[in-house]
Design a protein around this motif. Structure first.
Motif, PDB file in Angstrom:
ATOM      1  N   ASN A 338       0.800  -1.231   0.000  1.00 12.41           N
ATOM      2  CA  ASN A 338       0.000   0.000   0.000  1.00 12.41           C
ATOM      3  C   ASN A 338       0.834   1.282   0.000  1.00 12.41           C
ATOM      4  O   ASN A 338       0.712   2.103   0.903  1.00 12.41           O
ATOM      5  CB  ASN A 338      -0.918   0.024   1.237  1.00 12.41           C
ATOM      6  CG  ASN A 338      -1.875  -1.136   1.244  1.00 12.41           C
ATOM      7  OD1 ASN A 338      -2.579  -1.374   0.269  1.00 12.41           O
ATOM      8  ND2 ASN A 338      -1.891  -1.884   2.339  1.00 12.41           N
ATOM      9  N   TRP A 340       2.018   5.079  -1.280  1.00 11.00           N
ATOM     10  CA  TRP A 340       1.348   6.231  -1.881  1.00 11.00           C
ATOM     11  C   TRP A 340       2.402   7.244  -2.292  1.00 11.00           C
ATOM     12  O   TRP A 340       3.556   7.136  -1.868  1.00 11.00           O
ATOM     13  CB  TRP A 340       0.334   6.834  -0.922  1.00 11.00           C
ATOM     14  CG  TRP A 340       0.919   7.521   0.266  1.00 11.00           C
ATOM     15  CD1 TRP A 340       1.301   8.813   0.367  1.00 11.00           C
ATOM     16  CD2 TRP A 340       1.200   6.927   1.544  1.00 11.00           C
ATOM     17  NE1 TRP A 340       1.796   9.068   1.619  1.00 11.00           N
ATOM     18  CE2 TRP A 340       1.753   7.934   2.372  1.00 11.00           C
ATOM     19  CE3 TRP A 340       1.043   5.637   2.082  1.00 11.00           C
ATOM     20  CZ2 TRP A 340       2.150   7.714   3.678  1.00 11.00           C
ATOM     21  CZ3 TRP A 340       1.430   5.410   3.386  1.00 11.00           C
ATOM     22  CH2 TRP A 340       1.986   6.438   4.177  1.00 11.00           C
TER      23      TRP A 340
ATOM     24  N   GLU B  30      -3.321   4.400   8.408  1.00 11.51           N
ATOM     25  CA  GLU B  30      -2.968   4.286   6.992  1.00 11.51           C
ATOM     26  C   GLU B  30      -3.843   5.192   6.129  1.00 11.51           C
ATOM     27  O   GLU B  30      -3.374   5.762   5.140  1.00 11.51           O
ATOM     28  CB  GLU B  30      -3.025   2.817   6.566  1.00 11.51           C
ATOM     29  CG  GLU B  30      -1.948   2.032   7.318  1.00 11.51           C
ATOM     30  CD  GLU B  30      -1.760   0.595   6.867  1.00 11.51           C
ATOM     31  OE1 GLU B  30      -2.202   0.246   5.761  1.00 11.51           O
ATOM     32  OE2 GLU B  30      -1.156  -0.174   7.637  1.00 11.51           O
ATOM     33  N   GLU B  33      -2.500   8.697   6.481  1.00  8.67           N
ATOM     34  CA  GLU B  33      -1.194   8.794   5.828  1.00  8.67           C
ATOM     35  C   GLU B  33      -1.360   8.968   4.326  1.00  8.67           C
ATOM     36  O   GLU B  33      -0.689   9.791   3.697  1.00  8.67           O
ATOM     37  CB  GLU B  33      -0.398   7.517   6.062  1.00  8.67           C
ATOM     38  CG  GLU B  33       0.408   7.537   7.328  1.00  8.67           C
ATOM     39  CD  GLU B  33       1.150   6.227   7.490  1.00  8.67           C
ATOM     40  OE1 GLU B  33       2.365   6.275   7.653  1.00  8.67           O
ATOM     41  OE2 GLU B  33       0.512   5.154   7.431  1.00  8.67           O
ATOM     42  N   ILE B  34      -2.257   8.169   3.762  1.00 12.53           N
ATOM     43  CA  ILE B  34      -2.465   8.261   2.324  1.00 12.53           C
ATOM     44  C   ILE B  34      -3.073   9.613   1.971  1.00 12.53           C
ATOM     45  O   ILE B  34      -2.766  10.207   0.950  1.00 12.53           O
ATOM     46  CB  ILE B  34      -3.317   7.065   1.837  1.00 12.53           C
ATOM     47  CG1 ILE B  34      -2.440   5.811   1.900  1.00 12.53           C
ATOM     48  CG2 ILE B  34      -3.873   7.302   0.436  1.00 12.53           C
ATOM     49  CD1 ILE B  34      -3.121   4.530   1.641  1.00 12.53           C
ATOM     50  N   ASN B 235       3.603   3.065   5.104  1.00  7.19           N
ATOM     51  CA  ASN B 235       3.608   3.046   6.558  1.00  7.19           C
ATOM     52  C   ASN B 235       4.564   1.948   7.016  1.00  7.19           C
ATOM     53  O   ASN B 235       4.643   0.889   6.400  1.00  7.19           O
ATOM     54  CB  ASN B 235       2.180   2.741   7.049  1.00  7.19           C
ATOM     55  CG  ASN B 235       2.114   2.598   8.553  1.00  7.19           C
ATOM     56  OD1 ASN B 235       2.309   1.523   9.104  1.00  7.19           O
ATOM     57  ND2 ASN B 235       1.849   3.686   9.234  1.00  7.19           N
TER      58      ASN B 235
END
Lengths: 343, 614
Positions: A338, A340, B30, B33-34, B235
């Protein structure tokens, strides 16, 4: 150092290191070292692929004396170190050299776990029923009541039966030999090497300084005939000076029969090293032998079974993971599933 | 409705160990964070797996600070406290800011829960006006979760398990966050049971909608994305970062990774994670005990692998003898100590830095080894990778000291590309180079010996724990040889300082009024305190040690610039002892040994106190 040799052309001399052997004169360890050096040319493994790992004790000086790779480690841990070594490189031919204190006392835990995991290694346990290097304290195989440096009134510990322990720990190759019978020792070592899995060989070894003669009933001519039974696959358990005695099973209880009394060897217990129950009974001959007219002490291969080794399973899992997920890509690992972006 | 736009906010999720608090906190982390916030997290849970429900000691917590500015710590006080039951409120209320938000699940405040939480005579704090100074939002999460799932045919227990999603949906609304990330997460997590994915998503949305339509709701946080440097992020927590660095070092050195370990809190996650990397050629071995764990790694190192092990304080104590062996063998080995509260079993799930002296001196004989200390979760990657490189290139065991706080705490990490990682070149000999006898303990200019692994013809040799003759490695009892070997091995370790980056200032300079020296996880609290004091006009310097043995070459020079130096650490004064001994300076010690990290406020007070009283 001599030239790198072809495995086939090795002789025992190729396995002698340049170090002076420093065991006490007359020590049983010399005989074991000699027999090991004699069989190494026969096993067909290149010298650079052989590793001896030992712990601490007289026997554990062994690796210094062989011209192979080796490690003299710390007390009790040879089995743990050898496990990691074999897991890391399954192609190596790994030998563990240990003693009754090293393997059964301080290193007891690692020994049983190595046996159940069944790493394909060879464990040579030099049993002299005494602590030699620390100067004569009783060991976990010393008989109860042993007078020793630390037990002036006799030891209180009930001793281990190493072979029963090895079987109980799910060992797949369990054998006994003795320093004074080089032919038998060589054969046993070869068998141990050829077994795929953890081979456990207890070798009775005389400590002529601190425990001289403790195995005399099994080594001295004129006495040993009545105290030793040699185990051979498919052969009856017979012993005695004229092979005039045999062992039978009465239910689960072993009994001695006189062959001259109309009994024949065919009536005796026929040795089958794949029979786990009988192997367990054989290891217990130990318990009876203190009494006069008692059961003889068996020597040879007690038990053998084929079982997948730990490192084989480990390699399989790595391969399966590779087949399933493809060879790991470090960048994919670092980003994780995941990530980004900050633009 | 009042929408506030602070730079940062702290939220604390608390509930029973079985309430899914850690998962809820992880999802929230998360998601933000994104979105672009900088964060710092601190999971805090009991040692018991499922402590009796509703009890004070069974409360599991997850603390998170998110900000539009750089975030260094999970925060001293909470802006928002989510309490799934009475015990969760009771144990955490004291850290909630005055006027802070409480989100409470009323079904966790029934008579039984109130009694278990030891509220006198079963008085309900949600009803007795004791919380009037706070912004309380209480509603029956359990019932609303049941209502949302009434038609699904799921049983009570299954429904109960979804209630954390209701709260998460609620909090997402409160922080203006999107549900998308968690919806994807749930869809993936319950791939084989789509009905469970649907149920959780339904409850998540129900919580979000409830917040949106709830008339009682007055405060909402709108925290802008932080100005993080451009790049790719993920993360990461400290244990993950350690595991990733071990794999990265294995790849960059071209050696297999062998990780021998015995389960222990808080180090076990490293084993769990590495065991999933088999397609990276990683071999993990769950040994029968701590001693076997390190010994198996030594065996693997002898075979030419990157051997590694990790544990926590009591496990490290058991490994001591084997570390000495690796040290005298001069084999590479990586030992990670995820420190926890001690002594003995101590506080298994709490954090502490009290194993420093053990790391430096906890072996028989003269057995120095390099000791490293990452400062933050993401720093665990960099320092572990560097420690692996030093272990392999200098043929020495190394120790890495992390702790429960950074091992479990997480933050955004601008992860590197593999091509940008340093190459690692262990001194392996690939083949026999001459007809002469191979000398396993012959050294190069850095006093590093060659590494000949079994399988190479002509390099057969024996190594062991007995003292060795210089060059040959043969057993030697010669008195002069022993003294020389002790000094050579020590000097070899000292030389590591030559390849380690010079110490720099995190804050301030040699002109600053006072120097704070920290190591390990105190980094965030020290940085925050100094930045905050700077706003008040104080010029304070911060030096944070990543390597404690050997100490960075230029540290002495830095220290000489300061009349006032303080060392805050979560122990009874260990680094300060080392520094005083080495530099003979009157360095002051600031200690905290409570199983929880320093707060920013505590560090600020320590600095101000020193400035005031000298």
């Amino acid at each position: 150092m001599d030239k790198v040799a072809d495995p086939k052309s090795y002789t025992a001399k190729d396995f002698a290191s340049d170090q002076e052997v420093r065991w006490c004169p007359g020590c049983g360890d010399y005989s074991i070292l000699n027999q090991v050096k004699k069989i190494l040319p026969e096993i067909g493994v290149a010298r650079e692929n052989i590793v001896f790992i030992s712990g601490i004790g007289c026997s554990s000086r062994f690796p210094y004396y062989t011209e192979t790779y080796g490690m003299h480690s710390i007390h009790g841990r040879a089995t743990a170190i050898a496990s990691g070594l074999k897991a890391a490189n399954p192609k190596l031919d790994v030998w563990i050299i240990t003693g009754d204190g090293d393997a059964l006392s301080i290193g007891g835990n690692h020994l049983i776990h190595l046996l159940r995991r069944n790493f394909n290694v060879n464990i040579l346990l030099f049993n002299n029923e005494i602590y030699g290097l620390t100067k004569g304290q009783y060991s976990p195989t010393s008989p109860i009541g042993k007078i020793s440096a630390s037990t002036p009134q006799g030891s209180l510990d009930y001793p281990f039966n190493p072979l029963m322990l090895a079987l109980g720990a799910e060992g797949t190759f369990v054998a006994r030999s003795i320093d004074t019978n080089p032919t038998h020792l060589r054969e046993t070592l070869l068998q141990a090497h050829n077994h795929h899995g953890a081979s456990f060989v207890e070798i009775y070894q005389n400590c002529n300084v601190f425990n001289d003669g403790c195995f005399a009933p099994f080594s001295d001519k004129g006495i040993k005939e009545d105290h030793v039974v040699m185990l051979e696959e498919g052969k009856p358990l017979v012993f005695g000076a004229d092979l005039n005695k045999g062992v039978t099973l009465d239910g689960f209880k072993p009994k001695i029969i006189e062959l001259s009394n109309g009994h024949t060897p065919e009536e005796c217990w026929i040795h089958d090293p794949t029979d786990r129950i009988k192997a367990t009974i054989l290891t217990q001959f130990f318990e009876y032998s203190a009494e006069p007219g008692a059961l003889p002490r068996p020597f040879g291969l007690f038990y053998q079974e084929e079982r997948y080794s730990y490192e084989d399973h480990m390699e399989d899992q790595l391969k399966q993971a590779d087949d399933k997920n493809g060879a790991g890509d470090l960048d994919a690992l670092l980003s994780g599933p995941n990530p980004w972006q900050v633009a | 409705m009042k929408a506030t736009s602070p730079n940062e906010a702290v939220i604390f999720f608390a509930g029973d160990s079985g309430d899914g608090i850690q998962l809820t906190g992880g999802q929230f982390s998360e998601t933000v964070e994104i979105f672009g916030n900088d964060i710092s997290t601190f999971p805090n849970f009991p040692a018991e797996i499922r402590a009796p429900k509703g009890t004070l000691f069974g409360v599991s917590g997850f603390q998170l600070k998110l900000g539009s500015v750089k975030v260094f710590t999970p925060g001293d006080q909470y802006d928002v406290l989510v309490a799934m039951n009475a015990a969760a409120l009771k144990t955490n209320l004291h850290q909630l800011k005055k006027g802070g938000v409480i989100i409470a699940n009323t079904s966790g405040f029934d008579k039984k829960n109130l009694t278990l939480a030891k509220y006198e005579n079963g008085t309900n704090p949600l009803e007795d006006h004791s919380l009037d100074n706070y912004d309380v939002h209480d509603f029956d999460v359990t019932k609303m979760t049941q209502d949302a799932l009434v038609d699904t045919g799921m049983d009570r227990k299954e429904i109960e398990r979804c209630k954390n999603m209701f709260v998460l949906g609620f909090v997402y609304w409160m922080f203006n966050q999107d549900l998308k990330y968690t919806i994807n997460f749930l869809t993936d997590k319950f791939k084989s049971k789509p009905e469970l994915a649907d149920a959780n998503i339904k409850v998540l949305k129900a919580g979000h909608n409830f917040a949106d339509t709830s008339e009682t709701f007055t405060s909402r946080f709108s925290i802008k994305p932080a100005q993080l440097p451009k790049g790719h992020y993920r993360n990461v927590n400290g244990n993950q970062a350690v595991a990733l660095a071990l794999v990265a070092a294995s790849k960059k050195s071209g050696l297999g990774l062998f990780y021998g370990s015995y389960p222990i809190t808080p180090a076990s996650n490293i084993l769990h994670q590495l065991s999933r990397y088999k397609n990276y050629g990683v071999k993990t071995y769950q040994a029968e005990d701590e001693i076997a764990a390190i010994c198996s790694a030594i065996g693997a190192s002898f075979a030419g692998n990157l051997g590694a092990t990790a544990s926590s304080g009591p496990g490290i104590a058991l490994k001591g003898e084997a570390m000495g062996l690796a040290m005298i063998l001069e084999l590479p080995l990586v030992i990670v100590n995820v420190q926890r509260g001690g002594p003995s079993t101590g506080l298994p799930t709490k954090t502490e830095q009290a194993d420093l002296l053990q790391a430096l001196y906890g072996r028989n004989g003269e057995a120095p080894l390099p000791v490293f200390a990452p400062a933050t979760p993401k720093d665990c990657f960099k320092i572990t990778f560097m420690a692996c490189k030093i272990a392999l290139e200098h043929m020495t065991p190394v120790m890495i000291l992390t702790d429960g706080y950074i091992a479990n705490g997480s933050e955004p990490w601008q992860y590197p590309e593999s091509k940008d990682l340093a190459e690692i070149k262990p001194p392996l000999i690939k083949e026999r180079q001459s007809d002469d006898h191979f000398l396993p303990y012959q050294r190069d200019k850095n006093l590093v010996r060659k590494w000949a692994i079994p399988g190479i013809a002509g390099l057969e040799h024996r190594i062991g724990g007995l003292e060795k003759e210089i060059d040959t490695g043969n057993v030697s009892y010669d008195p002069d040889n022993h003294e020389q070997m002790i000094k050579i091995r020590a000097e070899k370790v000292e030389k590591v300082a030559e390849v380690f980056p010079d110490q720099t200032y995190e804050q301030g300079s040699e002109k600053s009024k006072l120097l704070v020296i920290g190591w390990g996880s105190t980094y965030g609290a020290i940085e925050s305190a100094i930045i905050s004091l700077k706003e008040d006009g104080h010029d304070i310097a911060h030096v944070h040690l990543r390597m404690i043995h050997p100490l960075p070459s230029n540290l002495g020079e830095i220290l000489r610039h300061f009349e006032q130096i303080i060392v805050p650490e979560m122990n009874n004064g260990q680094l300060v002892m080392v520094l005083r001994n080495k530099f003979l300076l009157p360095i002051k010690s600031v200690t905290k040994i409570k199983g929880v990290p320093f707060t920013v406020q505590e560090i600020k007070e320590a600095i101000l106190n020193q400035l005031r009283h000298g």
